[in-house]
Design a protein around this motif. Structure first.
Motif, PDB file in Angstrom:
ATOM      1  N   PHE A  76       0.837  -1.206   0.000  1.00  0.00           N
ATOM      2  CA  PHE A  76       0.000   0.000   0.000  1.00  0.00           C
ATOM      3  C   PHE A  76       0.870   1.254   0.000  1.00  0.00           C
ATOM      4  CE2 PHE A  76      -2.869   2.939   2.565  1.00  0.00           C
ATOM      5  CZ  PHE A  76      -3.571   3.354   1.444  1.00  0.00           C
ATOM      6  N   TRP A  77       1.948   1.226   0.783  1.00  0.00           N
ATOM      7  CA  TRP A  77       2.874   2.369   0.789  1.00  0.00           C
ATOM      8  C   TRP A  77       3.505   2.562  -0.586  1.00  0.00           C
ATOM      9  CZ3 TRP A  77       8.256   2.385   0.079  1.00  0.00           C
ATOM     10  CH2 TRP A  77       8.897   3.582   0.365  1.00  0.00           C
ATOM     11  N   LEU A  78       3.906   1.478  -1.220  1.00  0.00           N
ATOM     12  CA  LEU A  78       4.495   1.584  -2.559  1.00  0.00           C
ATOM     13  C   LEU A  78       3.496   2.156  -3.558  1.00  0.00           C
ATOM     14  CD1 LEU A  78       6.407  -1.828  -2.658  1.00  0.00           C
ATOM     15  CD2 LEU A  78       7.443   0.454  -2.621  1.00  0.00           C
ATOM     16  N   TYR A  79       2.228   1.775  -3.406  1.00  0.00           N
ATOM     17  CA  TYR A  79       1.189   2.337  -4.284  1.00  0.00           C
ATOM     18  C   TYR A  79       1.043   3.842  -4.056  1.00  0.00           C
ATOM     19  CZ  TYR A  79      -3.543   4.003  -5.131  1.00  0.00           C
ATOM     20  OH  TYR A  79      -4.628   4.772  -5.494  1.00  0.00           O
TER      21      TYR A  79
ATOM     22  N   ARG B 120       1.155   3.143  -8.929  1.00  0.00           N
ATOM     23  CA  ARG B 120       1.206   2.073  -9.918  1.00  0.00           C
ATOM     24  C   ARG B 120       0.226   0.960  -9.558  1.00  0.00           C
ATOM     25  NH1 ARG B 120       7.821   1.490 -10.434  1.00  0.00           N
ATOM     26  NH2 ARG B 120       8.201   3.578 -11.314  1.00  0.00           N
ATOM     27  N   ILE B 121      -0.466   0.462 -10.583  1.00  0.00           N
ATOM     28  CA  ILE B 121      -1.485  -0.551 -10.395  1.00  0.00           C
ATOM     29  C   ILE B 121      -0.866  -1.871  -9.917  1.00  0.00           C
ATOM     30  CG2 ILE B 121      -3.313  -1.878 -11.523  1.00  0.00           C
ATOM     31  CD1 ILE B 121      -3.970   1.036 -11.118  1.00  0.00           C
ATOM     32  N   LYS B 122       0.363  -2.154 -10.328  1.00  0.00           N
ATOM     33  CA  LYS B 122       0.960  -3.445  -9.967  1.00  0.00           C
ATOM     34  C   LYS B 122       1.067  -3.615  -8.458  1.00  0.00           C
ATOM     35  CE  LYS B 122       5.915  -2.266 -10.105  1.00  0.00           C
ATOM     36  NZ  LYS B 122       7.227  -2.635 -10.704  1.00  0.00           N
ATOM     37  N   TYR B 123       1.266  -2.514  -7.731  1.00  0.00           N
ATOM     38  CA  TYR B 123       1.343  -2.622  -6.283  1.00  0.00           C
ATOM     39  C   TYR B 123      -0.037  -2.876  -5.672  1.00  0.00           C
ATOM     40  CZ  TYR B 123       6.101  -0.915  -6.806  1.00  0.00           C
ATOM     41  OH  TYR B 123       7.419  -0.775  -7.177  1.00  0.00           O
TER      42      TYR B 123
ATOM     43  N   ALA C 208     -11.543   4.989  -5.301  1.00  0.00           N
ATOM     44  CA  ALA C 208     -12.557   3.950  -5.107  1.00  0.00           C
ATOM     45  C   ALA C 208     -12.366   2.826  -6.119  1.00  0.00           C
ATOM     46  CB  ALA C 208     -13.952   4.548  -5.221  1.00  0.00           C
ATOM     47  N   GLY C 209     -12.031   3.184  -7.359  1.00  0.00           N
ATOM     48  CA  GLY C 209     -11.762   2.154  -8.369  1.00  0.00           C
ATOM     49  C   GLY C 209     -10.539   1.330  -8.024  1.00  0.00           C
ATOM     50  N   HIS C 210      -9.506   1.991  -7.510  1.00  0.00           N
ATOM     51  CA  HIS C 210      -8.297   1.271  -7.106  1.00  0.00           C
ATOM     52  C   HIS C 210      -8.578   0.352  -5.917  1.00  0.00           C
ATOM     53  CE1 HIS C 210      -5.334   4.324  -9.110  1.00  0.00           C
ATOM     54  NE2 HIS C 210      -6.078   3.649  -9.965  1.00  0.00           N
ATOM     55  N   PHE C 211      -9.431   0.825  -5.003  1.00  0.00           N
ATOM     56  CA  PHE C 211      -9.836  -0.039  -3.894  1.00  0.00           C
ATOM     57  C   PHE C 211     -10.590  -1.259  -4.433  1.00  0.00           C
ATOM     58  CE2 PHE C 211     -12.926  -1.443  -0.729  1.00  0.00           C
ATOM     59  CZ  PHE C 211     -12.121  -1.633   0.379  1.00  0.00           C
ATOM     60  N   GLY C 212     -11.401  -1.047  -5.454  1.00  0.00           N
ATOM     61  CA  GLY C 212     -12.125  -2.156  -6.070  1.00  0.00           C
ATOM     62  C   GLY C 212     -11.184  -3.175  -6.683  1.00  0.00           C
TER      63      GLY C 212
ATOM     64  N   ARG D 242       6.162  10.501   5.472  1.00  0.00           N
ATOM     65  CA  ARG D 242       4.817  10.916   5.871  1.00  0.00           C
ATOM     66  C   ARG D 242       3.784   9.818   5.656  1.00  0.00           C
ATOM     67  NH1 ARG D 242       2.203  15.718   2.503  1.00  0.00           N
ATOM     68  NH2 ARG D 242       2.380  14.052   0.946  1.00  0.00           N
ATOM     69  N   GLU D 243       3.764   9.254   4.442  1.00  0.00           N
ATOM     70  CA  GLU D 243       2.789   8.201   4.147  1.00  0.00           C
ATOM     71  C   GLU D 243       3.015   6.966   5.016  1.00  0.00           C
ATOM     72  OE1 GLU D 243       3.035  10.909   0.684  1.00  0.00           O
ATOM     73  OE2 GLU D 243       4.502   9.823   1.892  1.00  0.00           O
ATOM     74  N   GLY D 244       4.287   6.617   5.201  1.00  0.00           N
ATOM     75  CA  GLY D 244       4.600   5.460   6.026  1.00  0.00           C
ATOM     76  C   GLY D 244       4.156   5.650   7.461  1.00  0.00           C
TER      77      GLY D 244
END
Length: 468
Positions: free
Chosen positions: A156-159, A164-167, A210-214, A303-305
């Motif tokens: 999730f952090w890498l995303y 990137r969708i691959k993460y 929301a789409g990425h969560f999907g 920050r995100e981490g």
């Protein structure tokens, strides 16, 4: 992006001492360890996968087992296939899952916060936490599930850093494997993802996120959903798992497990504070100081981490209060991330800022290994292991081994007999054979039987029955 650059060769080189430390803690004396409680039940279920050729529908003591998903049992069954039905094979699984947990935490801290010294200390704090050690050393699902959750948080952090969708795909795979390991607990990464959008970065509250969560949700369901559909169609899984297991724990109910009634008595909300004070007392000051220092240093750490760590710690702490039992093992996931926060607090102490914490792993791991190997007394209990020797004695003496299953209503005892003995050894019979034979009796057996005691374990008596 510079933040995404990471030398994996350096990581594996530096992780060697993490591996040595985990092996010292969990692999020392592994072939002479006791398996009891949930461990013997899980081992017997894994054996039934092989003996009954039923990898999708699990069995325990001649009944279908619907309490847990199958991933851990598959891993145990693989080890049993390779090493035989032995304590060593079961402990190989324990070592693998404990090693994966230490490496995943080491990877999370090193990858997100770019500090190997903190990562070493986090691993040390994790494995010296009483509840983590207590729930990791036996065969349980906590360490495997926590491994996939921590790896999902890294994905999730890498995303967040790369978009990137691959993460997201990898995040979905890790989340699906966590669900495949321990059901609803594996949903934690999805909850962290939603809470991040609400409390961590309001800019994520849009249809794109929301789409990425999907995507993550769909991938997770692809990993584990097929088994849940299959088992629901073939068995009474929905009623048993969702009502008798989950609802009973949440709503303070009671359920029937074989011949036993398990009561989930509600305990007060402050129970977890008591458990932390009892089991985590040596790290509580460093945990609180670590929270303070992370708040003070929030501009100098990722920050995100930091937001992911805070949300995961808060959610794992708050969500366990929904479970009425308030058992100490429910703090397991919280302690996995508290280990980093405590490590940050220790590393922030001025006199310890120059300490190389990898040396703590070296010294303490070596000291523990020497202690376990050199101590003259046996450190583990002996519940069922002697059954393997009784079976060997039966073969050496050419004397039949017969066990009356009716003497053992306890599911743990039945699982121990089923795991170490063969089906032909365990029967139900009214009349005793007229010749001498070997058998197993409950520890407090009070029946009318003439026998000679061979050995007594914590749960059983191994005896030779004499003809009248």
């Amino acid at each position: 992006m510079d933040c995404l650059k990471f030398d994996h060769k350096e990581f594996w080189f530096k992780s060697l001492w993490v591996i040595v430390f985990a092996l010292a803690v969990y692999a020392t004396n592994m072939s002479d360890s006791d398996i009891r409680g949930d461990s013997i039940i899980y081992a017997d279920i894994a054996k039934n996968i092989l003996s009954l050729h039923s990898p999708l529908i699990l069995h325990l003591n001649d009944d279908v087992y619907l309490n847990k998903p199958p991933l851990l049992f598959w891993l145990v069954a693989l080890c049993l296939k390779m090493f035989g039905y032995t304590v060593f094979a079961v402990k190989v699984t324990v070592v693998l899952t404990s090693l994966s947990l230490s490496l995943s935490l080491f990877y999370l801290v090193a990858r997100i916060f770019k500090n190997y010294n903190w990562a070493y200390l986090a691993v040390f704090c994790l494995n010296t936490t009483y509840v983590v050690y207590k729930a990791t050393r036996p065969l349980r699902m906590e360490s495997l599930t926590a491994t996939f959750i921590l790896l999902a948080l890294v994905c999730f952090w890498l995303y967040l850093k790369s978009d990137r969708i691959k993460y997201l795909v990898w995040l979905g795979i890790c989340c699906g494997l966590a669900i495949f390991s321990k059901g609803f607990l594996g949903l934690i990464p999805l909850a962290v993802m939603l809470l991040y959008a609400v409390f961590g970065d309001r800019n994520k509250l849009n249809w794109r996120f929301a789409g990425h969560f999907g995507i993550v949700l769909v991938v997770s369901l692809m990993v584990c959903g097929w088994w849940y559909v299959y088992i629901s169609l073939k068995t009474d899984f929905i009623h048993h798992f969702f009502y008798e297991q989950t609802a009973a724990r949440l709503l303070n109910g009671a359920l029937q497990e074989g011949q036993q009634v398990v009561n989930y008595d509600k305990k007060p909300l402050y129970q977890y504070l008591y458990l932390m004070g009892r089991d985590y007392f040596m790290y509580i000051p460093f945990f609180l100081f670590g929270c303070y220092r992370l708040y003070r240093d929030k501009l100098s750490v990722d920050r995100e981490g930091l937001r992911i760590v805070v949300i995961y710690a808060a959610f794992s702490w708050l969500s366990i209060h929904l479970i009425s039992t308030r058992a100490e093992r429910y703090l397991y996931e919280f302690y996995t991330i508290a280990a980093f926060i405590s490590a940050y607090g220790i590393a922030s102490i001025p006199k310890l800022k120059t300490v190389q914490f990898v040396n703590w792993l070296k010294v303490m791991g070596l000291a523990y290994m020497i202690f376990v190997m050199a101590t003259p007394s046996k450190l583990s209990w002996n519940s069922y292991n002697e059954l393997a020797e009784l079976k060997q004695l039966s073969q050496n003496l050419q004397m039949p081994l017969l066990v009356n299953r009716d003497y053992f209503p306890n599911p743990n005892d039945r699982a121990g007999l089923d795991f170490f003995l063969e089906p032909e050894h365990i029967q139900s019979f009214d009349a005793m054979p007229q010749k001498a034979f070997l058998t197993v009796l409950p520890k407090e057996f009070q029946g009318d039987l003439s026998y000679r005691l061979i050995r007594k374990t914590r749960r059983l008596q191994l005896v030779m029955v004499l003809p009248r």
